[in-house]
Scaffold this motif. Structure first.
Motif, PDB file in Angstrom:
ATOM      1  N   THR A   1       7.327  -2.202  -3.771  1.00 38.85           N
ATOM      2  CA  THR A   1       7.168  -3.242  -2.756  1.00 38.85           C
ATOM      3  C   THR A   1       7.865  -2.783  -1.477  1.00 38.85           C
ATOM      4  O   THR A   1       8.804  -1.986  -1.506  1.00 38.85           O
ATOM      5  CB  THR A   1       7.750  -4.591  -3.206  1.00 38.85           C
ATOM      6  OG1 THR A   1       9.182  -4.517  -3.265  1.00 38.85           O
ATOM      7  CG2 THR A   1       7.198  -5.000  -4.569  1.00 38.85           C
TER       8      THR A   1
ATOM      9  N   THR B   1       2.668  -1.564  -1.776  1.00 39.40           N
ATOM     10  CA  THR B   1       2.507  -2.862  -1.141  1.00 39.40           C
ATOM     11  C   THR B   1       3.272  -2.878   0.170  1.00 39.40           C
ATOM     12  O   THR B   1       4.279  -2.186   0.322  1.00 39.40           O
ATOM     13  CB  THR B   1       3.006  -4.023  -2.023  1.00 39.40           C
ATOM     14  OG1 THR B   1       4.425  -4.115  -1.949  1.00 39.40           O
ATOM     15  CG2 THR B   1       2.573  -3.840  -3.472  1.00 39.40           C
TER      16      THR B   1
ATOM     17  N   THR C   1      -0.950  -3.603   7.317  1.00 38.22           N
ATOM     18  CA  THR C   1      -2.104  -2.958   6.689  1.00 38.22           C
ATOM     19  C   THR C   1      -2.349  -1.564   7.238  1.00 38.22           C
ATOM     20  O   THR C   1      -2.642  -0.628   6.479  1.00 38.22           O
ATOM     21  CB  THR C   1      -3.364  -3.824   6.878  1.00 38.22           C
ATOM     22  OG1 THR C   1      -3.132  -5.116   6.311  1.00 38.22           O
ATOM     23  CG2 THR C   1      -4.564  -3.192   6.190  1.00 38.22           C
TER      24      THR C   1
ATOM     25  N   THR D   1      -3.395   0.708  -2.899  1.00 40.78           N
ATOM     26  CA  THR D   1      -2.637  -0.330  -2.212  1.00 40.78           C
ATOM     27  C   THR D   1      -2.884  -1.672  -2.888  1.00 40.78           C
ATOM     28  O   THR D   1      -3.909  -1.888  -3.529  1.00 40.78           O
ATOM     29  CB  THR D   1      -3.024  -0.420  -0.728  1.00 40.78           C
ATOM     30  OG1 THR D   1      -4.408  -0.773  -0.618  1.00 40.78           O
ATOM     31  CG2 THR D   1      -2.771   0.909  -0.029  1.00 40.78           C
ATOM     32  N   LEU D   2      -1.930  -2.554  -2.721  1.00 41.68           N
ATOM     33  CA  LEU D   2      -2.009  -3.886  -3.306  1.00 41.68           C
ATOM     34  C   LEU D   2      -1.532  -4.887  -2.269  1.00 41.68           C
ATOM     35  O   LEU D   2      -0.425  -4.757  -1.737  1.00 41.68           O
ATOM     36  CB  LEU D   2      -1.134  -3.966  -4.556  1.00 41.68           C
ATOM     37  CG  LEU D   2      -1.043  -5.328  -5.252  1.00 41.68           C
ATOM     38  CD1 LEU D   2      -2.382  -5.699  -5.866  1.00 41.68           C
ATOM     39  CD2 LEU D   2       0.047  -5.306  -6.318  1.00 41.68           C
ATOM     40  N   ALA D   3      -2.377  -5.877  -1.992  1.00 40.07           N
ATOM     41  CA  ALA D   3      -2.021  -6.899  -1.011  1.00 40.07           C
ATOM     42  C   ALA D   3      -1.170  -7.972  -1.680  1.00 40.07           C
ATOM     43  O   ALA D   3      -1.626  -8.639  -2.614  1.00 40.07           O
ATOM     44  CB  ALA D   3      -3.283  -7.523  -0.414  1.00 40.07           C
ATOM     45  N   LEU D   4       0.063  -8.108  -1.231  1.00 40.88           N
ATOM     46  CA  LEU D   4       0.967  -9.146  -1.728  1.00 40.88           C
ATOM     47  C   LEU D   4       1.657  -9.803  -0.541  1.00 40.88           C
ATOM     48  O   LEU D   4       2.220  -9.110   0.305  1.00 40.88           O
ATOM     49  CB  LEU D   4       2.050  -8.559  -2.651  1.00 40.88           C
ATOM     50  CG  LEU D   4       1.683  -8.151  -4.068  1.00 40.88           C
ATOM     51  CD1 LEU D   4       2.920  -7.613  -4.774  1.00 40.88           C
ATOM     52  CD2 LEU D   4       1.110  -9.319  -4.853  1.00 40.88           C
TER      53      LEU D   4
END
Length: 227
Positions: free
Chosen positions: A9, A32, A36, A50-53
């Motif tokens: 993160t 994360t 962006t 990638t992970l959108a959190l």
């Protein structure tokens, strides 16, 4: 052999980006971050996914991570800080700080524990020297980091039977943009050379992750060296 899968993160921050670069090629990365464009640039450099959190909304995590497969290591690196006296910080500052720094890591950990248990992996919390002591003007941040230490301590005891290792890392002042913001709030100059370098902290985390499984490092402090 397959690479460990490591979720970071705050991957676009100073320590997070340095860690992604340090692990690239030997770990499959899940990155994360809030920005962006920076996240995509980092992904182009180090690979992974990638992970959108949104760490201010832990209630959205379950849907966000539902499609994840393996997760070996979980690195809680993201955090926020806003200095100010108790007399001057209202509940909104406290709620935001505690949500991002404590509630979000707790919820993400809860959701990913099955994968980390299956891998007998490591959960590492990037804490702070403020997680060990609280100075004037640091109440909300230090309270969140003390709570993060409590989360890690309890989790360590709960997950030991599952083979999961839990480490709290307490960096001193580190040369990052967050530290630049802190120095501005303190009315002091920012001199990156006076602080621990983000790459040094990243190397420390990499060493923790690579530790043979017959040992664990529960707590680890790192401070700027003598000048």
């Amino acid at each position: 052999m397959t690479n460990p899968v490591t979720l970071i993160t705050g991957a676009t921050g100073g320590i997070g980006a340095a860690l992604a670069r340090a692990l690239a090629g030997t770990h499959d990365l899940i990155l994360t971050g809030r920005d962006t464009a920076k996240l995509q640039a980092l992904q182009a450099e180090v690979g992974g996914e990638t992970l959108a959190l949104d760490l201010t909304r832990p209630e959205t995590f379950a849907e966000a991570v539902a499609g994840l497969g393996r997760v070996t290591n979980l690195i809680h690196n993201a955090g926020v800080v806003e200095l100010g006296a108790v007399a001057g910080q209202d509940h909104a500052v406290w709620t935001h700080t505690l949500t991002v720094n404590v509630v979000a890591p707790a919820e993400l950990t809860r959701l990913l524990l099955p994968q980390v248990r299956a891998e007998q992996g490591t959960i590492l919390f990037v804490n702070s020297g403020a997680g060990l002591r609280a100075n004037a003007e640091w109440a909300s941040y230090a309270a969140s980091k003390h709570a993060l230490k409590a989360l890690a301590d309890a989790l360590r005891n709960e997950e030991a039977p599952h083979g999961v290792r839990v480490t709290s890392l307490y960096p001193g002042r580190t040369a990052t943009e967050m530290q630049r913001k802190v120095r501005e709030q303190e009315g002091a100059p920012y001199d990156a050379a006076a602080f621990v370098q983000a790459e040094t902290v990243a190397d420390t985390i990499r060493n923790v992750l690579n530790l043979p499984h017959d040992a664990t490092i529960p707590d680890l402090s790192i401070r700027p060296g003598p000048r």
